[in-house]
Design an enzyme around this catalytic site. Structure first.
Site, short mmCIF file in Angstrom:
data_model
loop_
_atom_site.label_atom_id
_atom_site.label_comp_id
_atom_site.label_asym_id
_atom_site.label_seq_id
_atom_site.Cartn_x
_atom_site.Cartn_y
_atom_site.Cartn_z
N GLU A 1 -2.81 -9.10 4.31
CA GLU A 1 -2.59 -7.67 4.14
C GLU A 1 -3.67 -6.80 4.75
OE1 GLU A 1 0.32 -7.81 0.34
OE2 GLU A 1 -1.77 -7.35 -0.12
N CYS B 1 -1.21 -2.69 -7.45
CA CYS B 1 -1.10 -3.06 -6.04
C CYS B 1 0.35 -2.87 -5.61
CB CYS B 1 -1.45 -4.52 -5.82
SG CYS B 1 -3.13 -4.96 -6.23
#
Length: 181
Positions: free
Chosen positions: A118, A69
């Protein structure tokens, strides 16, 4: 540079850039919506590479997550930045990554009090024998698991997994379901 001081791109609900801030500020409560990416790596047997996040991570340490990530810097290409992080975190290079969708989420880490909010671009890559060499500052452990096994584990023990993993899997599922679902 300290990764917490790196810049991230703030976005609106449609994913349009509206500014930038540091990683630290974006993840301070209540959390600012910003661009991120999650990489899924699949082997020829259909298994997913999972990483257990390092204990020093400021958000969701020691939880199991997808292979890699990160946050693209403002005005950069998401796939290029994801490939760069894949090399940094796992030592894997030259793996073509295909965007498969976007997942928007918000999650508070009760342990660190940091917030993930996000606009997460999900990318997938295929590995066939490439050996990962994880950075110990990023990754505590790696394991391969069949997607159905991961889904069962997410349902049975969600506190062991990063809160974005189920949404990342759903984005991948939606992209691979075909026109008839």
């Amino acid at each position: 540079m300290n990764r917490e001081q790196a810049l991230v791109e703030l976005v609106d609900a449609d994913g349009l850039a509206i500014g930038s801030t540091t990683v630290a500020d974006a993840h301070t409560a209540p959390g600012l919506l910003h661009r991120a990416f999650s990489v899924l790596l699949v082997d020829p047997r259909g298994r997913l590479l999972l990483q257990q996040r390092a204990a020093v991570k400021t958000r969701f340490p020691l939880r199991w997550a997808n292979a890699c990530c990160g946050h693209p810097a403002p005005d950069t290409d998401v796939a290029t930045e994801a490939s760069r992080r894949l090399a940094e975190e796992l030592g894997l290079t030259g793996i073509p990554l295909k965007p498969v969708g976007v997942y928007v989420y918000r999650a508070l880490d009760q342990v660190t009090q940091r917030v993930e909010h996000e606009y997460d671009h999900v990318l997938i890559g295929t590995v066939d024998g490439e050996a990962a060499s994880p950075d110990a500052d990023e990754v505590a452990a790696l394991r391969w698991a069949h997607p159905d096994e991961v889904r069962r584990a997410l349902a049975a023990e969600p506190e062991s997994y990063a809160p974005w993993l189920s949404g990342v899997l759903a984005a991948w599922d939606a992209a691979t379901a075909g026109p008839d679902g």
